[in-house]
Design an enzyme around this catalytic site. Structure first.
Site: not given
Ligand code: RSS
Ligand code: CA
Ligand code: ZN
Ligand code: ZN
Length: 522
Positions: A262, A258-259, A268
């Protein structure tokens, strides 16, 4: 683009002004007035992170006919400003029924899958009062993509480790998490062994030097910065969490994937099936990405390149033996085409082999004649183009690489089945080898892949730890993709398209450039 603010807190300047939400809401509620929000962005962003638990506790001072308190309305107002880019005017002069308030409320209701009434009902207020981190949802929803890296080969390194897991486990979970994105995009990640890296991964607690302190156990698990210089792209994990490789704590692979989303510029998603959904969810480790995640990464970087075929300098009629319809020698004229380049070159005993497409020239050291023909005339099992080849004299063995596979050849006998290059220690993201050479009288083989090279120890049969390294850093003057390479006559010879660069390893410099076809006597 605001640099140095974790991506999940990528707020518009207006939102940044309101990012001191937790602090300023309670303050303004206590004071019962609108508090001016003109602090410097950095300070406010820090406050936002310093108080990421945006628990909207009103003091319910002023009651209203519709059952909502003035505090609820202020809360809603600020919530929508912070998370839904709601442009507010002074509270006193603005009607609560103003369409933009209502439409932003609908956006928020839609994000949380509530009835889209556009009015501040108890369900909506309950969600607003739920503890949450400072993730602006709707901005992500409107545009799930942010800044992007302006290159496709991205370096990373792990700075501080967690004590929850062995270092090797962390390394492999981090590599796997990056691989999730590499598989879905043209991006390739390599581990840097120097201090410099695009993405620096660190485990830290509370205040850890970036003005965005962590909040202790639970709450926010990690944060990442948008692509960019310096802290841009960096990923920090809260080391007050219990990090695991399984489900007995927070799964590092899932959070890291997930990170890294980013760190690559993704925002998101409101789809709970997407990896970029803002809250932690245990997922099956395979196929982590939803189709939305894939579309978003492809929109930033283009589609994935699976087993790419890069035509280096394509043959054109009449030079391509396959176009001539003939399997037989092309004749002096063709091989002396000045644009001729090779896919791979290797020594083999006292001969040198030159591969191009499915064609092969063999030149013996002390003879002028050149044998040539389709590769499978010489090695019947091989029908593919050979990307890279090298010979280990100590074993009288050659290795021929095609895509992510290689063959072992002794004499002209292909030994065993084709193997995958992962057996040599290449990570999954290396899908083909551009060139390879064995440095005679040493145990080392060098593999070249795009702008990186790797060193393999033939005696211990391991890929050395501190590799890959940058080709241009270690071989000054070799700045283009290497088509083929060979160690011969005491020098390295790099074939870059139709040119050959003679490289002196002791002087660490290019000492001559010639035409590739001069090696075929042209
Ligand atoms: C990110 O978006 O990069 C950070 C994100 C994250 O940490 N999300 C929080 C989370 O899911 N935490 C789980 C544990 C606390 C649960 C309580 C409710 N709650 C990275 C994720 C997606 C991998 C969001 C969150 C959930 C949260 C919170 C934050 C309570 C603060 C306080
Ligand atoms: Ca935490
Ligand atoms: Zn941090
Ligand atoms: Zn996130």
């Amino acid at each position: 683009m605001l640099k140095g603010i974790p991506s999940y807190l990528h707020l518009s300047p207006c939102l940044l002004q309101l990012a001191s939400f937790s602090a300023s809401v309670s303050q303004s509620l206590r004071m019962g007035i609108w508090v001016g929000l003109a602090c410097a962005c950095a300070v406010i962003a820090l406050q936002c992170l310093a108080a990421p638990l945006l628990q909207l506790k009103g003091e319910n001072v002023i009651s209203r006919e519709d059952g909502k308190t003035q505090n609820d309305l202020i809360l809603a107002d600020k919530y929508l400003q912070l998370f839904y880019s709601f442009q507010a005017g002074p509270t006193s002069r603005r009607k609560r029924s103003h369409p933009s308030f209502s439409s932003k409320l609908k956006d928020m209701q839609s994000f949380f899958r509530l009835n889209q009434t556009g009015s501040l009902n108890p369900e909506t207020l309950a969600v607003m009062k739920t503890p949450r981190c400072g993730v602006p949802d709707i901005q992500d929803y409107v545009s799930n993509r942010g800044n992007r890296w302006k290159k496709t080969v991205i370096s990373y390194r792990v700075g501080r480790y967690t004590s929850d897991l062995p270092v090797t486990t962390v390394d492999s979970l981090i590599a796997s998490a990056l691989d999730v994105w590499a598989k879905a995009s043209p991006l390739r990640f390599f581990r840097s062994h120097s201090q410099q890296a695009d993405i620096v991964v660190e485990f830290a607690t509370r205040n850890h030097g970036d003005s965005f302190p962590f909040d202790g156990p639970r709450g926010t698990l990690a944060h990442a910065f948008d692509p960019g210089e310096g802290i841009g792209g960096d990923v920090h994990f809260d080391d007050d969490e219990l990090w695991t490789a399984g489900s007995n704590g927070f799964n590092l692979y899932l959070v890291a994937a997930h990170e890294f989303g980013h760190a690559l510029g993704l925002r998101h998603s409101q789809n709970p099936e997407s990896l970029m959904y803002p809250t932690y969810k245990l997922r099956k480790p395979h196929n982590l990405l939803s189709s939305e995640d894939i579309i978003n990464i492809n929109t930033l970087y283009g589609p994935s390149i699976q087993r790419p075929y890069y035509p280096r300098l394509s043959w054109s009629y009449p030079f391509n033996p396959w176009y001539t319809g003939s399997y037989f020698p092309m004749g002096l004229k063709d091989k002396c085409n000045p644009d001729l380049s090779f896919d791979s070159v290797t020594t083999l005993g006292d001969a040198i082999l030159f591969f191009k497409g499915r064609y092969l020239w063999i030149k013996h050291n002390n003879k002028n004649d050149i044998k040539e023909g389709p590769i499978n005339n010489f090695m019947p099992n091989i029908n593919s183009k050979i990307d890279a080849a090298y010979w280990v004299p100590q074993r009288s063995t050659a290795y021929l690489f095609s895509g992510s596979d290689f063959w072992t050849v002794k004499g002209s006998q292909v030994k065993g089945r084709r193997k995958n290059i992962s057996s040599l220690g290449f990570p999954a993201w290396v899908e083909r080898i551009d060139a390879a050479l064995h440095v005679h009288k040493t145990v080392y083989t060098l593999f070249f892949t795009q702008n990186l090279y790797w060193r393999y120890n033939e005696s211990q049969k391991v890929m050395e730890d501190s590799y890959p390294r940058s080709i241009s850093d270690d071989f000054p003057g070799i700045n283009k993709t290497i088509s083929a390479a060979v160690h011969k006559y005491g020098f390295l010879h790099f074939f870059l398209g139709p040119e050959v660069y003679k490289y002196d390893m002791k002087l660490k410099k290019v000492i001559g450039v010639s035409k590739a076809n001069s090696w075929l006597g042209c």
